[in-house]
Design a protein around this motif. Structure first.
Motif, PDB file in Angstrom:
ATOM      1  N   ASN A 153       0.874  -1.214   0.179  1.00 41.94           N
ATOM      2  CA  ASN A 153       0.180  -0.072  -0.072  1.00 41.94           C
ATOM      3  C   ASN A 153       0.752   1.209  -0.114  1.00 41.94           C
ATOM      4  N   ARG A 154       1.793   1.299  -0.947  1.00 43.24           N
ATOM      5  CA  ARG A 154       2.775   2.527  -1.009  1.00 43.24           C
ATOM      6  C   ARG A 154       2.598   3.153  -2.441  1.00 43.24           C
ATOM      7  N   ALA A 155       1.573   2.985  -3.188  1.00 41.85           N
ATOM      8  CA  ALA A 155       1.361   3.541  -4.376  1.00 41.85           C
ATOM      9  C   ALA A 155       1.687   4.995  -4.326  1.00 41.85           C
ATOM     10  N   HIS A 156       1.352   5.691  -3.285  1.00 40.24           N
ATOM     11  CA  HIS A 156       1.757   7.118  -3.124  1.00 40.24           C
ATOM     12  C   HIS A 156       3.164   7.622  -2.998  1.00 40.24           C
ATOM     13  N   LEU A 157       4.029   6.590  -2.697  1.00 39.68           N
ATOM     14  CA  LEU A 157       5.416   6.854  -2.573  1.00 39.68           C
ATOM     15  C   LEU A 157       6.081   6.049  -3.703  1.00 39.68           C
ATOM     16  N   LEU A 158       5.659   5.322  -4.424  1.00 41.65           N
ATOM     17  CA  LEU A 158       6.657   4.545  -5.230  1.00 41.65           C
ATOM     18  C   LEU A 158       7.099   5.526  -6.728  1.00 41.65           C
ATOM     19  N   PRO A 159       6.367   6.291  -6.973  1.00 42.76           N
ATOM     20  CA  PRO A 159       6.743   7.223  -8.056  1.00 42.76           C
ATOM     21  C   PRO A 159       7.959   7.930  -7.883  1.00 42.76           C
ATOM     22  N   ARG A 160       8.340   8.267  -6.595  1.00 44.06           N
ATOM     23  CA  ARG A 160       9.541   9.013  -6.296  1.00 44.06           C
ATOM     24  C   ARG A 160      10.795   8.190  -6.711  1.00 44.06           C
TER      25      ARG A 160
ATOM     26  N   ASP B 204       3.373  -6.920  -1.674  1.00 46.82           N
ATOM     27  CA  ASP B 204       2.932  -7.716  -0.535  1.00 46.82           C
ATOM     28  C   ASP B 204       1.554  -7.513  -0.198  1.00 46.82           C
ATOM     29  N   GLY B 205       0.748  -7.956  -0.979  1.00 48.73           N
ATOM     30  CA  GLY B 205      -0.831  -7.753  -0.729  1.00 48.73           C
ATOM     31  C   GLY B 205      -1.370  -6.568  -0.635  1.00 48.73           C
ATOM     32  N   SER B 206      -0.837  -5.563  -1.642  1.00 51.00           N
ATOM     33  CA  SER B 206      -1.578  -4.305  -1.463  1.00 51.00           C
ATOM     34  C   SER B 206      -2.958  -4.219  -1.861  1.00 51.00           C
ATOM     35  N   SER B 207      -3.669  -3.341  -1.382  1.00 57.58           N
ATOM     36  CA  SER B 207      -5.032  -2.945  -1.875  1.00 57.58           C
ATOM     37  C   SER B 207      -5.290  -1.826  -2.556  1.00 57.58           C
ATOM     38  N   ASP B 208      -4.307  -1.068  -2.680  1.00 62.14           N
ATOM     39  CA  ASP B 208      -4.161   0.399  -3.399  1.00 62.14           C
ATOM     40  C   ASP B 208      -3.854   0.065  -4.717  1.00 62.14           C
ATOM     41  N   ASP B 209      -3.397   1.141  -5.453  1.00 66.08           N
ATOM     42  CA  ASP B 209      -3.292   1.108  -7.234  1.00 66.08           C
ATOM     43  C   ASP B 209      -1.892   0.720  -7.416  1.00 66.08           C
TER      44      ASP B 209
ATOM     45  N   CYS C   6      18.172  -3.971  -1.675  1.00 68.78           N
ATOM     46  CA  CYS C   6      16.627  -3.720  -1.616  1.00 68.78           C
ATOM     47  C   CYS C   6      16.489  -2.062  -1.096  1.00 68.78           C
ATOM     48  N   ILE C   7      16.045  -1.514  -1.874  1.00 70.60           N
ATOM     49  CA  ILE C   7      15.499   0.078  -1.819  1.00 70.60           C
ATOM     50  C   ILE C   7      13.990   0.128  -1.335  1.00 70.60           C
ATOM     51  N   ASP C   8      13.689   0.249  -0.309  1.00 76.04           N
ATOM     52  CA  ASP C   8      12.256   0.326   0.354  1.00 76.04           C
ATOM     53  C   ASP C   8      11.492   1.374  -0.338  1.00 76.04           C
ATOM     54  N   SER C   9      10.107   1.225  -0.322  1.00 73.19           N
ATOM     55  CA  SER C   9       9.303   1.950  -1.082  1.00 73.19           C
ATOM     56  C   SER C   9       9.275   3.325  -0.849  1.00 73.19           C
ATOM     57  N   ASP C  10       9.639   3.795   0.581  1.00 70.73           N
ATOM     58  CA  ASP C  10       9.601   5.044   0.930  1.00 70.73           C
ATOM     59  C   ASP C  10      10.820   5.736   0.766  1.00 70.73           C
ATOM     60  N   ASP C  11      11.965   5.079   0.104  1.00 69.93           N
ATOM     61  CA  ASP C  11      13.207   5.602  -0.140  1.00 69.93           C
ATOM     62  C   ASP C  11      13.565   5.786  -1.573  1.00 69.93           C
ATOM     63  N   TYR C  12      14.660   6.551  -1.946  1.00 68.96           N
ATOM     64  CA  TYR C  12      14.806   6.710  -3.415  1.00 68.96           C
ATOM     65  C   TYR C  12      16.359   6.914  -3.309  1.00 68.96           C
ATOM     66  N   MET C  13      17.083   6.519  -4.686  1.00 66.95           N
ATOM     67  CA  MET C  13      18.300   6.510  -5.076  1.00 66.95           C
ATOM     68  C   MET C  13      18.659   8.019  -5.462  1.00 66.95           C
ATOM     69  N   PRO C  14      20.254   8.391  -4.978  1.00 73.39           N
ATOM     70  CA  PRO C  14      20.813   9.462  -5.765  1.00 73.39           C
ATOM     71  C   PRO C  14      21.014   9.160  -7.136  1.00 73.39           C
TER      72      PRO C  14
END
Length: 290
Positions: A12-19, A39-44, A88-96
């Protein structure tokens, strides 16, 4: 085949994944693929990633599974990675934008058969480095912390190394097992090359595991018991083993396990930890009271 797989557990991290996606598309080195374990998301999340796959800017693999927790998503990722390296790069993180380039440049400078991989730095969005930098060229993860190192670090493992150790166990009704147990297995056999460069920008979320730990102690005691037993068995630090014994006692109280001493690999330390474990249990109950 790409040299590096970046994998991302998502719930349920669709709002964070675009970054994160945008940071991957802009990498100065494109010798990587992206594996998203939903892992079983119910969002988009599914539709979002499907759109990115259609864009074909970077190679993406999407896998959906019923919710198992972060460790279950890691199990699935390790089963599906074909690249030489993975991180592993978590869904709320991003790479330089030079993150992949830094990893692969470092990889070319080390003995690729001797070391388990590379350990680099995390930083906050403010620019502050998390914890301390490395003072040696090679270390195990545990030795880094035992020698005074601090802060979360980014781990890049050889796929053939990380996948030869036991999977994280899945306990019915629970969704948490600490990822560090698998890293302890690796530490017994390999060092890692250190890299004093930022590989990820972290953005801790209020609902993330780092900020809800007391509640997780109550919800997932079997997973924590596995963590404590494994760490007591494999850690080289007596102090750490004692701390783990305290937590082990508290988790055993939560599930009313009376034969806790039988399962402990450090029976004397566990006996000494009993009063502290009881005190910790009482604090957990206080912190999680409604």
């Amino acid at each position: 085949m790409k040299t590096l797989t970046i994998f991302t557990p998502a719930f349920n991290r669709a709002h964070l994944l675009p970054r994160l996606y945008e940071s991957l598309c802009k990498q100065t080195c494109q010798d990587f693929d992206w594996l998203v374990v939903d892992d079983g998301s119910s969002d988009d999340t599914k539709a979002l990633v499907a759109g990115w796959i259609a864009e074909n800017k970077i190679p993406i693999t999407y896998i959906y599974q019923e919710n198992q927790g972060m460790h279950g998503a890691h199990n699935t990722a390790y089963k599906n990675i074909k690249a030489t390296l993975n991180t592993c790069i978590d869904s709320d993180d991003y790479m330089p934008l030079n993150g992949v380039a830094l990893i692969l440049s470092k990889w070319e400078t080390i003995d690729q058969k001797k070391y388990a991989g590379i350990i680099g730095l995390d930083r906050l969005e403010s620019g502050a480095i998390l914890g301390s930098k490395f003072t040696s060229d090679f270390t195990t993860l545990e030795d880094f912390y035992l020698n005074g190192g601090t802060g979360d670090k980014k781990l890049v493992y050889r796929t053939d190394v990380i996948t030869k150790y036991p999977e994280y166990p899945i306990f019915e009704g629970e969704r948490y097992v600490g990822l560090g147990t698998k890293y302890l297995f690796v530490d017994k056999d390999y060092e890692m090359a250190t890299l004093n460069e930022v590989l990820v920008i972290v953005d801790y979320q209020p609902t993330g595991s780092s900020n809800t730990m007391f509640y997780q102690y109550m919800k997932y005691p079997k997973g924590f018991i596995y963590n404590r037993i494994t760490t007591m068995r494999f850690s080289k630090s007596t102090k750490r083993k004692f701390i783990e014994a305290i937590h082990y006692i508290s988790s055993c109280i939560i599930i009313k396990r009376s034969n806790f001493l039988k399962d402990s690999p450090e029976k004397l330390l566990t006996l000494l930890a009993v009063p502290f474990g009881i005190a910790l249990y009482l604090m957990i109950r206080f912190k999680t009271r409604k």
